[in-house]
Design a protein around this motif. Structure first.
Motif: not given
Length: 292
Positions: A76-78, A104-106, A146-148, A177-180
């Protein structure tokens, strides 16, 4: 979060009697943009399908974000985008967003809607009526909402025209650039990856050929060119040799002093990749028929 995003140990996948991937050992740091490079049939898609749980390994171990795939809820993190940007073609864009929100919960709806509004992609449009470039952008918006922690893209621009390819790669650079997050992007065209990626994985015939930080790999390698058909004394660390009858060209790993008869040049990324792909497979894999 683990500082290693992807770890494999002796990972292999066999289809009946044919090995698509064998003895793959990786430790990819988190937060990197990874270029997964190789010709068609190299095993890139097989590795990606293993990473996202669509395939089970025949042998070896696989960890993603510090957890074993298939044994935890790590997936779910991918987020994964395949080459065809697979979505329900009869759905409207807003219906694809609703499906993403329910699954997707997130889920962050604003990430998707803001990105699509910026690209002037209407939410009422049917997926099947969008251009290839627009479908690719919708697929990316869905993946990012999804916020992966790990974003995997299997040749995402292969089917796009040159303008859409550039727009998609620009969107990827902006998203990073927006996400780590860690990004794994496959292609058999090195020039598509050179501006975006800082980590390299080279696969060929199911075998891992080269892996590491791109800047470090380029610093470790040199191209040596003879000034005449007769080669000067051979240096240590020769990876690849090319002789066209007029001069000899070597790819050398290491920075030991060489005979002055060699002209020394810095290797570029495309040359580095192509020379490693020119190497013969070792006997273990060469004696088998490898499938992509």
């Amino acid at each position: 979060m683990s500082n290693i995003a992807i770890r494999t140990s002796e990972l292999g996948k066999r289809y009946r009697q044919k090995w698509a991937l064998r003895e793959c050992n990786l430790a990819i740091p988190a937060g990197r943009v990874v270029g997964l490079v190789g010709p068609n049939g190299a095993g890139k898609s097989t590795l990606m399908n293993l990473l996202v749980g669509l395939l089970r390994p025949t042998e070896g171990q696989l960890e993603v974000l510090g957890e074993q795939v298939q044994q935890t809820t790590v997936l779910h993190r991918v987020a994964y985008i395949d080459q065809e940007h697979t979505m329900y073609r009869s759905f409207r864009v807003r219906e694809m967003l609703k499906a993403g929100r329910l699954l997707n919960d997130e889920w962050d709806q604003s990430i998707a809607t803001d990105r699509l509004a910026e690209l002037n992609i209407p939410l009422d449009a049917k997926i099947g009526e969008l251009s290839g470039g627009q479908r690719a952008q919708v697929a990316l918006a869905l993946a990012l909402a999804k916020g992966p922690e790990l974003l995997i893209l299997d040749e995402p621009v292969a089917s796009l025209d040159p303008l859409a390819r550039r727009e998609m790669m620009s969107a990827l650079m902006a998203a990073k650039a927006d996400r780590d997050c860690t990004v794994v992007l496959s292609s058999h065209v090195v020039s598509e990856l050179e501006r975006l990626c800082d980590y390299l994985v080279v696969l060929d015939r199911g075998q891992l050929k080269l892996t590491g930080d791109i800047d470090e790999l380029l610093d470790e390698h040199r191209v040596l060119i003879s000034q005449s058909p007769a080669a000067p004394p051979m240096p240590d660390g020769v990876v690849h040799r090319h002789d066209d009858g007029q001069r000899i060209s070597l790819l050398v790993r290491g920075n030991e002093p060489v005979d002055p008869g060699w002209l020394v040049q810095r290797a570029n990324l495309e040359e580095l990749v192509m020379r490693y792909l020119s190497l013969a497979a070792p006997p273990l894999l060469g004696a088998r028929e490898i499938a992509a």
